[in-house]
Write a protein that holds these residues in place. Structure first.
Motif, mmCIF file in Angstrom:
data_model
loop_
_atom_site.group_PDB
_atom_site.id
_atom_site.type_symbol
_atom_site.label_atom_id
_atom_site.label_comp_id
_atom_site.label_asym_id
_atom_site.label_seq_id
_atom_site.Cartn_x
_atom_site.Cartn_y
_atom_site.Cartn_z
ATOM 1 N N LYS A 37 -28.213 -3.394 10.709
ATOM 2 C CA LYS A 37 -28.182 -4.702 11.381
ATOM 3 C C LYS A 37 -27.164 -4.751 12.516
ATOM 4 N N THR A 38 -26.055 -4.065 12.345
ATOM 5 C CA THR A 38 -24.996 -4.072 13.349
ATOM 6 C C THR A 38 -25.409 -3.346 14.628
ATOM 7 N N TYR A 39 -26.250 -2.347 14.515
ATOM 8 C CA TYR A 39 -26.547 -1.464 15.651
ATOM 9 C C TYR A 39 -27.969 -1.581 16.197
ATOM 10 N N MET A 40 -28.835 -2.287 15.494
ATOM 11 C CA MET A 40 -30.232 -2.394 15.920
ATOM 12 C C MET A 40 -30.356 -3.244 17.181
ATOM 13 N N THR A 97 -40.777 1.370 7.835
ATOM 14 C CA THR A 97 -39.760 0.433 8.289
ATOM 15 C C THR A 97 -38.456 0.720 7.553
ATOM 16 N N ILE A 98 -37.386 0.139 8.044
ATOM 17 C CA ILE A 98 -36.101 0.235 7.350
ATOM 18 C C ILE A 98 -35.527 -1.164 7.189
ATOM 19 N N ASP A 99 -34.674 -1.307 6.196
ATOM 20 C CA ASP A 99 -34.072 -2.588 5.888
ATOM 21 C C ASP A 99 -32.816 -2.803 6.741
ATOM 22 N N ALA A 100 -32.615 -4.037 7.173
ATOM 23 C CA ALA A 100 -31.450 -4.372 8.005
ATOM 24 C C ALA A 100 -30.134 -4.057 7.307
ATOM 25 N N GLY A 101 -30.119 -4.086 5.986
ATOM 26 C CA GLY A 101 -28.899 -3.820 5.246
ATOM 27 C C GLY A 101 -28.663 -2.364 4.920
ATOM 28 N N MET A 102 -29.546 -1.476 5.375
ATOM 29 C CA MET A 102 -29.401 -0.049 5.084
ATOM 30 C C MET A 102 -28.149 0.515 5.749
ATOM 31 N N PHE A 106 -37.620 2.904 14.261
ATOM 32 C CA PHE A 106 -38.103 2.205 13.077
ATOM 33 C C PHE A 106 -38.006 0.696 13.302
ATOM 34 N N PRO A 107 -39.053 -0.041 12.965
ATOM 35 C CA PRO A 107 -38.898 -1.496 12.906
ATOM 36 C C PRO A 107 -37.918 -1.830 11.779
ATOM 37 N N VAL A 108 -37.061 -2.803 12.015
ATOM 38 C CA VAL A 108 -36.060 -3.201 11.023
ATOM 39 C C VAL A 108 -36.502 -4.524 10.406
ATOM 40 N N ASP A 128 -36.000 -7.694 7.422
ATOM 41 C CA ASP A 128 -35.116 -8.482 6.571
ATOM 42 C C ASP A 128 -35.988 -9.569 5.946
ATOM 43 N N ASN A 129 -36.036 -9.606 4.628
ATOM 44 C CA ASN A 129 -36.894 -10.557 3.913
ATOM 45 C C ASN A 129 -38.344 -10.476 4.384
ATOM 46 N N GLN A 130 -38.826 -9.256 4.546
ATOM 47 C CA GLN A 130 -40.210 -8.968 4.898
ATOM 48 C C GLN A 130 -40.616 -9.453 6.294
ATOM 49 N N ARG A 131 -39.633 -9.688 7.146
ATOM 50 C CA ARG A 131 -39.879 -10.087 8.530
ATOM 51 C C ARG A 131 -39.172 -9.119 9.462
ATOM 52 N N ILE A 132 -39.806 -8.849 10.580
ATOM 53 C CA ILE A 132 -39.190 -7.947 11.549
ATOM 54 C C ILE A 132 -38.055 -8.681 12.255
ATOM 55 N N VAL A 133 -36.885 -8.042 12.266
ATOM 56 C CA VAL A 133 -35.699 -8.652 12.880
ATOM 57 C C VAL A 133 -35.095 -7.771 13.963
ATOM 58 N N GLY A 134 -35.620 -6.556 14.094
ATOM 59 C CA GLY A 134 -35.054 -5.664 15.094
ATOM 60 C C GLY A 134 -35.768 -4.333 15.126
ATOM 61 N N GLN A 135 -35.202 -3.425 15.898
ATOM 62 C CA GLN A 135 -35.721 -2.077 16.060
ATOM 63 C C GLN A 135 -34.522 -1.150 16.139
ATOM 64 N N LEU A 136 -34.592 -0.038 15.444
ATOM 65 C CA LEU A 136 -33.529 0.967 15.540
ATOM 66 C C LEU A 136 -34.155 2.237 16.095
ATOM 67 N N ASN A 137 -33.689 2.639 17.268
ATOM 68 C CA ASN A 137 -34.168 3.861 17.908
ATOM 69 C C ASN A 137 -33.107 4.948 17.795
#
Length: 141
Positions: free
Chosen positions: A8-11, A84-89, A106-108, A110-119
């Motif tokens: 979540k911090t870096y996405m 996908t990956i979880d925002a809290g990973m 990876f799409p990120v 949180d609670n089964q909703r897309i909140v970000g992307q981590l490349n």
């Protein structure tokens, strides 16, 4: 686990998404204009139903015969199995996923909703930052 060490911090929170009924030519234009290798496909309810990557776009271009124009719907070309990956990973666990797969992002969720992307580039920036912070903590002790 400190939140600073999570995905979540870096996405990136500016996620480009596509719709399954969108014309694939329009989707390819969006990907190339934004300089991104792919995008999650979201249905009308906000659920991730697929992923359209550059490779899928190449398929869309090569599929037509000589005289046909290429096109169709995103749903015809998208990958339906989306990892996908979880925002809290933990960011280190995310790094392991990148090493173990050929995926570039990876799409990120949180609670089964897309909140970000981590490349990959987001991840490398995170690891450099963590490395510098760790080195700074060692020298100040």
């Amino acid at each position: 686990m400190p939140e600073a060490n999570t995905v979540k911090t870096y996405m990136s929170t500016h996620v480009v998404t596509l719709h399954p009924d969108m014309d694939v030519v329009e989707a390819v234009q969006i990907l190339t204009d934004r300089g991104i290798p792919g995008a999650p496909v979201i249905d009308d309810l906000g659920n991730v139903v697929g992923l359209l990557a550059e490779k899928d776009c190449l398929e869309a271009v090569l599929k037509p015969t000589y005289y046909e124009e290429w096109g169709g719907r995103v749903s015809e070309y998208m990958q339906t199995h989306v990892r996908t990956i979880d925002a809290g990973m933990n960011i280190i666990d995310a790094a392991r996923l990148f090493v173990d797969t050929s995926l570039r992002g990876f799409p990120v969720m949180d609670n089964q909703r897309i909140v970000g992307q981590l490349n990959r580039s987001d991840l490398l920036k995170a690891l450099i930052r963590l490395s510098r912070e760790s080195a700074g903590n060692r020298t100040s002790n």
